[in-house]
Enzyme design. Sequence first.
Site, PDB file in Angstrom:
ATOM      1  N   ILE A 108       0.831  -1.208   0.000  1.00 47.71           N
ATOM      2  CA  ILE A 108       0.000   0.000   0.000  1.00 47.71           C
ATOM      3  C   ILE A 108       0.863   1.255   0.000  1.00 47.71           C
ATOM      4  CG2 ILE A 108      -1.715   1.336   1.297  1.00 47.71           C
ATOM      5  CD1 ILE A 108      -2.860  -1.126  -0.076  1.00 47.71           C
ATOM      6  N   GLY A 139      -6.587  -2.794   7.877  1.00 46.14           N
ATOM      7  CA  GLY A 139      -6.244  -3.897   8.750  1.00 46.14           C
ATOM      8  C   GLY A 139      -6.369  -3.573  10.229  1.00 46.14           C
ATOM      9  N   CYS A 190      -9.981  -2.909   1.374  1.00 46.86           N
ATOM     10  CA  CYS A 190     -10.301  -3.009  -0.046  1.00 46.86           C
ATOM     11  C   CYS A 190     -11.727  -3.504  -0.263  1.00 46.86           C
ATOM     12  CB  CYS A 190      -9.299  -3.913  -0.754  1.00 46.86           C
ATOM     13  SG  CYS A 190      -9.017  -5.507   0.064  1.00 46.86           S
ATOM     14  N   ASN A 191     -12.113  -4.567   0.436  1.00 49.23           N
ATOM     15  CA  ASN A 191     -13.470  -5.092   0.261  1.00 49.23           C
ATOM     16  C   ASN A 191     -14.530  -4.098   0.720  1.00 49.23           C
ATOM     17  OD1 ASN A 191     -13.247  -7.794  -0.878  1.00 49.23           O
ATOM     18  ND2 ASN A 191     -12.150  -8.331   1.007  1.00 49.23           N
ATOM     19  N   HIS A 199     -17.245  -7.949   7.452  1.00 50.66           N
ATOM     20  CA  HIS A 199     -17.311  -6.929   6.403  1.00 50.66           C
ATOM     21  C   HIS A 199     -18.551  -6.044   6.507  1.00 50.66           C
ATOM     22  CE1 HIS A 199     -14.806 -10.295   4.916  1.00 50.66           C
ATOM     23  NE2 HIS A 199     -14.036  -9.320   4.463  1.00 50.66           N
ATOM     24  N   HIS A 213     -10.364  -9.880  -5.511  1.00 47.17           N
ATOM     25  CA  HIS A 213     -11.533 -10.395  -4.804  1.00 47.17           C
ATOM     26  C   HIS A 213     -12.738 -10.326  -5.748  1.00 47.17           C
ATOM     27  CE1 HIS A 213      -9.325 -10.063  -1.040  1.00 47.17           C
ATOM     28  NE2 HIS A 213      -9.246  -8.756  -1.144  1.00 47.17           N
ATOM     29  N   GLN A 235      -7.373  -5.752  -4.801  1.00 48.91           N
ATOM     30  CA  GLN A 235      -7.093  -5.520  -3.392  1.00 48.91           C
ATOM     31  C   GLN A 235      -5.886  -4.624  -3.131  1.00 48.91           C
ATOM     32  OE1 GLN A 235      -6.641  -8.446  -4.935  1.00 48.91           O
ATOM     33  NE2 GLN A 235      -4.508  -9.016  -4.580  1.00 48.91           N
TER      34      GLN A 235
END
Length: 343
Positions: A13, A114, A144-145, A198, A226, A307
């Site tokens: 990242i 995270g 990301c999701n 999520h 994903h 992602q």
Amino acid sequence: MPAKVLINGYGSIGKRVADAVSMQDDMEVIGVTKTKPDFEARLAVEKGYKLFVAIPDKERVKLFEDAGIPVEGTVLDIIEEADIVVDGAPKKIGKQNLENIYKPHKVKAILQGGEKAKDVEDNFNALWSYNRCYGKDYVRVVSCNTTGLCRILYAINSVAEIKKARIVLVRRAADPNDDKTGPVNAITPNPVTVPSHHGPDVVSVVPEFEGKILTSAVIVPTTLMHMHTLMVEIEGNIGKDDVLEAIKKTPRIITVKAEEGFSSTAKIIEYGRDLGRLRYDINELVVWEESINVLENEIFLMQAVHQESIVIPENIDCIRAMLQMEEDNFKSIEKTNKAMGIQ
């Protein structure tokens, strides 16, 4: 004067955020950090970034010197020059950096997805929470999701009230450069319990979705992207064309057609390569047009999330929001997108 941005953690990242910051005309990278003298550290120096050691320890500095990689000092030598820090450290380390470095030195900081939502003042998505995060000191750019879900739900919400959403996430096993994580030959429920985290993460950005989002997730042995399958119940009746138009109007979402060759995530990544995208990044959420369907008051669709890169423009907009550089979220989005070549 450009905003001074420090990237603490020049990894998957961090290096992308550093490059994205460098593309903007209202901010600059004043330094990047690494914990060890690897090829990424060497490349950072070769690209012209000032390199600092992430762990303020003389022995750690010596490792870089012995490897022939020049450093400017440690993170503590640059931290107070920064207007804001983008933390790119591994999961849980960002929280430690927040408590041990950023807060004691009174510097604004952005953590990544995270970390826990409760560890910061607010959680960021440029479409939903830009105004809430405006001027705040410690903010988390969601994963990301979650970023992908926030974008598509914004599009749907623009044309119909969402009653509930049921979402299945098919997650990649590891990033392409990760040679330690699996599974290699299995499909793994992650978690095996339902719901997954999520849905609550979306709620951390959009509180009005409390009780409306239920997610489950599995991990499959792929590294590219994903994929999500959405079933969204809405108030009222709209057609497929209404949904498609709303998606196309929403920033940072692109649509593709299987009939044009986009038959898998591999083809989407190939598209990124053919576009000449650095690291074949696809910053946009990708929705298959053929997957969009409306049956009575329920919307169905499938989408793909790269992602490694979908959150990068979000970090740029988060910088502008926290430093109060631009009041209008859509102006910031447009500025970021133009600089990065995002559709």
